[in-house]
Design a protein around this motif. Structure first.
Motif, short mmCIF file in Angstrom:
data_model
loop_
_atom_site.label_atom_id
_atom_site.label_comp_id
_atom_site.label_asym_id
_atom_site.label_seq_id
_atom_site.Cartn_x
_atom_site.Cartn_y
_atom_site.Cartn_z
N GLY A 148 -10.40 48.67 -1.30
CA GLY A 148 -10.71 47.26 -1.11
C GLY A 148 -10.30 46.86 0.29
O GLY A 148 -9.17 47.12 0.72
N ILE A 155 -13.33 39.47 1.35
CA ILE A 155 -13.33 40.86 0.88
C ILE A 155 -14.70 41.46 1.16
O ILE A 155 -15.73 40.80 0.96
CB ILE A 155 -13.05 40.94 -0.64
N LEU A 157 -17.58 43.47 -0.03
CA LEU A 157 -18.18 43.92 -1.28
C LEU A 157 -19.59 44.41 -1.02
O LEU A 157 -20.31 43.84 -0.19
CB LEU A 157 -18.21 42.78 -2.31
N THR A 172 -19.13 45.58 -5.61
CA THR A 172 -17.86 46.27 -5.73
C THR A 172 -17.39 46.77 -4.38
O THR A 172 -18.05 46.57 -3.35
CB THR A 172 -17.97 47.43 -6.74
N VAL A 173 -16.24 47.42 -4.39
CA VAL A 173 -15.64 47.94 -3.16
C VAL A 173 -16.22 49.31 -2.83
O VAL A 173 -16.99 49.88 -3.61
CB VAL A 173 -14.11 48.00 -3.30
N VAL A 251 -18.29 40.99 -10.17
CA VAL A 251 -17.52 42.16 -9.76
C VAL A 251 -17.26 43.03 -10.99
O VAL A 251 -17.49 42.62 -12.12
CB VAL A 251 -16.20 41.74 -9.09
N ILE A 262 -9.58 44.50 -6.21
CA ILE A 262 -10.08 43.16 -5.86
C ILE A 262 -9.05 42.10 -6.24
O ILE A 262 -8.73 41.21 -5.45
CB ILE A 262 -11.43 42.91 -6.56
#
Length: 279
Positions: A148, A155, A157, A172-173, A251, A262
């Motif tokens: 992450g 963030i 993503l 998502t990461v 997510v 996250i």
């Protein structure tokens, strides 16, 4: 791992991981995994003659039973392993994942990769052996990183091609498999640059998670943005962007390491709004 063969204790309470056609038999209540002894459950001795002990959960043994097809046993229904994510205790999910990985191991190691002769199970450990050339195989575990990345109160993503759904896309990461000769940190730098064309710094280890889809071990990290502009690898990703921590898209679900990373980044930022849950 050791097969019990003909030594079946019908009075022994146990957890039963019954897999057929890559799905697991689940009960509609409680912990979903069938629990009890063979007198209580409609499991015949013929079906469990080659049961395999996986380990112990809550002081009771856990057994893998692999069926050639989905028998109607009169209780429960078959479902995908992912159904259990976030719905059962982490240790129980890990045991279910172990069941799938052990099943896959025996299924894909019937013949020796060195000489082509028939392989045979070893009864005192999880392994297959070729008695022609003495080659021995163990279950495959594929290490991978998942990271992450934070940039101020945002963030990174991404929408992966494998996660794309027209009605409910999941963001998502970044993650990727470790290559031969790499350290985990080297893998993080390479994967992040390959997939998003940015550099990161201040890498911090968080946790690991067995990921039986089909046989990964994920090492989770968080990191800070260092430099570069996002330019996605279109073979891997549909899109990627920086998202405000108090306004995240869909997510991954609770129970996943991605969600844990996250949540950790959101908590570190002091934001009040938690990430959205995946349906």
């Amino acid at each position: 791992m050791k097969s019990t063969g003909l030594n079946i204790n019908f009075q022994e309470n146990a957890w039963w991981f019954i897999i057929a056609n890559d799905q697991i038999l689940l009960q509609p209540q409680g912990d979903f995994i069938p629990y009890g002894n063979l007198d209580d459950l409609p499991l015949s001795a013929e079906l469990v003659i080659n049961k395999i002990k996986l380990g112990v959960y809550q002081s009771s043994p856990c057994y893998l039973v692999t069926l050639p097809e989905q028998h109607d046993l009169g209780f429960g229904e078959y479902d995908d392993l992912r159904f259990l994510l976030g719905r059962v205790d982490d240790l129980l999910f890990e045991m279910a994942g172990r069941a799938f990985q052990i099943k896959l191991f025996y299924q894909t190691h019937q013949y020796c990769g060195q000489c082509g002769e028939k392989m045979h199970p070893i009864n005192w450990e999880i392994a297959m052996k070729c008695y022609h050339c003495e080659h021995r195989c163990y279950p495959r575990i594929s290490p991978c990183i998942i990271v992450g990345i934070r940039k101020e109160n945002k963030i990174l993503l991404a929408l992966h091609r494998r996660h794309q759904k027209s009605n409910n896309p999941i963001y998502t990461v970044l993650a990727g498999f470790v290559e031969a000769g790499e350290t985990l940190e080297t893998c993080i730098h390479r994967e992040v640059y390959e997939e998003a064309h940015i550099r990161v710094k201040n890498i911090e280890y968080v946790a690991s998670q067995p990921w039986p889809f089909p046989h990964s071990l994920m090492m989770g990290y968080i990191a800070e943005y260092d430099s570069g502009d996002i330019k996605i690898d279109q073979k891997e990703l549909c899109s990627a962007d920086w998202y405000e921590m108090n306004n995240l898209p869909n997510v991954p679900n609770h129970g996943t390491l991605a969600r844990q990373l996250i949540n950790k980044l959101v908590n570190q930022s002091g934001q009040q709004t938690a990430p959205l849950s995946m349906e």
